[in-house]
Design an enzyme around this catalytic site. Structure first.
Site, PDB file in Angstrom:
ATOM      1  N   TYR A  27      11.112  32.824  43.732  1.00 27.60           N
ATOM      2  CA  TYR A  27      12.040  31.701  43.680  1.00 27.60           C
ATOM      3  C   TYR A  27      11.377  30.451  44.265  1.00 27.60           C
ATOM      4  O   TYR A  27      10.974  30.420  45.417  1.00 27.60           O
ATOM      5  CB  TYR A  27      13.319  31.999  44.458  1.00 27.60           C
ATOM      6  CG  TYR A  27      14.190  33.079  43.875  1.00 27.60           C
ATOM      7  CD1 TYR A  27      14.037  33.517  42.563  1.00 27.60           C
ATOM      8  CD2 TYR A  27      15.185  33.674  44.643  1.00 27.60           C
ATOM      9  CE1 TYR A  27      14.847  34.501  42.037  1.00 27.60           C
ATOM     10  CE2 TYR A  27      16.003  34.664  44.123  1.00 27.60           C
ATOM     11  CZ  TYR A  27      15.827  35.073  42.822  1.00 27.60           C
ATOM     12  OH  TYR A  27      16.625  36.061  42.297  1.00 27.60           O
ATOM     13  N   GLN A  28      11.272  29.430  43.428  1.00 25.00           N
ATOM     14  CA  GLN A  28      10.660  28.168  43.824  1.00 25.00           C
ATOM     15  C   GLN A  28       9.270  28.376  44.430  1.00 25.00           C
ATOM     16  O   GLN A  28       8.885  27.712  45.396  1.00 25.00           O
ATOM     17  CB  GLN A  28      11.547  27.389  44.799  1.00 25.00           C
ATOM     18  CG  GLN A  28      12.748  26.721  44.154  1.00 25.00           C
ATOM     19  CD  GLN A  28      13.824  27.726  43.773  1.00 25.00           C
ATOM     20  OE1 GLN A  28      14.176  28.603  44.556  1.00 25.00           O
ATOM     21  NE2 GLN A  28      14.355  27.598  42.579  1.00 25.00           N
TER      22      GLN A  28
END
Length: 302
Positions: free
Chosen positions: A41-42
Site C-alpha cells: 500500500y502506497q
C-alpha cells in the site's frame, strides 16, 4: 464483534500524514483496535503511517496490527511472491516500517502459483515460532487454493490460517458459494474488506463521488445488476431513518463467520457510521429485502 480500520484507506487520496492523523485519532476514540495495512500500500508508506499513528495515538499492546505479503515491492526473488526468501525479507521490512517487533495477523495477500504451498506455509510457521507473527491469515483467493494451503499446514503440523480477508458485501456475495462455508467449517474468521462495496452501497444509485469517478475498482460497482440492491439498501435506510452505510454494514455484521469488517475511511462520518452499525439489528424481513434483488455474477472481481 469489532471493526478494523484500513491504513491504506485512511490516506488513499493523500500522502499527507497530518491529513490522515485525525482519522487514526478518531479510530482510537471510537474504540477501533484492529488496524489493517499491507506492504504494497502506497509503496510501504501506509505501514510507516500506521506504525507512527499507533505510537502517537495509542499503545502497541492495545492495537491488533495486521499487514500482508506477496505483492511486488522491488525486482529480484525477494521482492514479491510467497517464496521463503521473499517472506523472510518482506516481514523484516514490514516490521521496520511499522516500528514494531511483532505483527498480530500476517496475511498472504494473494495466492502465489509459482511457489509450492509447502514452502510458503513452512516459512510462515517459522515466523510464528520466531515470535515475529502471532496469527496467520489469507486474502482474496479461490477456495481450492485456500484449502490447499490450509491442508499443507495441518498435514505437516505447521501453523494454519486463522483469518480470511476477502471482498464481501451486499453487492459482492460470491464468497457464499465456497469460501464462507469452508471458513465456517474450519473455524476461520472473516475480516472482509470493502464491506460498503467501495462506497456504492452507501449512497443512492446515480450519486457520484470523486472516488467513484476515478477509481477503476470503484467503477466496477456501477453495473445495472447492482442498482436494485442499492435501491433496497436505500429503502431500508429511509424506513429506519439511518444512513445507508449503517444498513449495508449491519447486513455484513449479521453474517456467519464475520468477525471484523475492514472499513477504509476517507471522511470522519465513515468511522462513526461504522461504529453505529454495531447497534443496528436488521429484521428477517429487512435482510430478505436486501438479499432478494441480488443475482449471482459470472465474473468475479477482487
Amino acid at each position: 464483534m469489532s471493526y478494523g480500520v484500513a491504513g491504506a484507506g485512511l490516506h488513499r487520496w493523500t500522502l499527507d500524514e497530518e491529513a490522515a492523523a485525525p482519522f487514526f485519532r478518531q479510530a482510537v476514540e471510537l474504540g477501533v483496535t484492529f488496524w489493517d495495512t499491507a506492504n504494497v500500500y502506497q509503496g510501504g508508506s501506509s505501514e510507516e503511517f500506521v506504525g507512527r499513528a499507533i505510537n502517537r495515538f495509542s499503545r502497541r499492546a492495545d492495537i491488533v496490527l495486521a499487514t500482508k505479503v506477496s505483492g511486488r515491492m522491488h525486482d529480484g526473488p525477494g521482492g514479491g511472491g510467497l517464496s521463503r526468501k521473499a517472506i523472510l525479507e518482506q516481514v523484516d521490512a514490514s516490521l521496520r516500517r511499522l516500528g514494531t517487533d511483532y505483527i498480530d495477523v500476517y496475511y498472504v495477500h494473494r495466492f502465489d502459483p509459482e511457489t509450492p504451498v509447502e514452502e510458503t506455509m513452512r516459512a510462515l510457521d517459522d515466523l510464528v515460532r520466531a515470535g515475529k507473527v502471532r496469527y496467520l491469515g489469507a486474502s482474496s483467493m479461490w477456495a481450492w487454493q485456500f484449502a490447499k494451503m490450509q491442508t499443507a499446514a495441518v498435514v505437516h503440523g505447521w501453523t494454519p490460517f486463522s483469518a480470511m480477508q476477502d471482498q464481501y458485501n451486499v453487492l459482492k456475495r460470491e464468497e457464499e458459494r465456497d469460501m464462507i462455508p469452508m471458513c465456517l467449517d474450519q473455524g476461520v474468521g472473516l475480516t472482509p474488506y470493502s464491506p460498503l462495496a467501495k462506497g456504492r452501497a452507501a449512497r443512492p444509485w446515480g450519486a457520484r463521488t470523486t472516488r467513484s469517478s476515478s477509481d477503476v475498482v470503484a467503477e466496477s460497482f456501477d453495473r445495472d445488476v447492482d442498482e436494485p440492491v442499492v435501491n433496497a439498501v436505500q429503502a431500508v435506510a429511509e424506513a429506519r431513518g439511518v444512513p445507508m452505510a449503517q444498513v449495508a454494514l449491519a447486513w455484513v455484521l449479521a453474517k456467519p463467520a464475520v468477525s471484523c469488517p475492514i472499513v477504509g475511511a476517507t471522511k470522519p462520518h465513515h468511522l462513526s457510521d461504522a461504529v453505529a452499525a454495531l447497534d443496528l439489528t436488521l429484521t428477517d424481513d429487512e435482510i430478505t429485502a436486501l438479499e432478494s434483488p441480488y443475482r449471482p455474477q459470472e465474473n468475479y472481481w477482487w
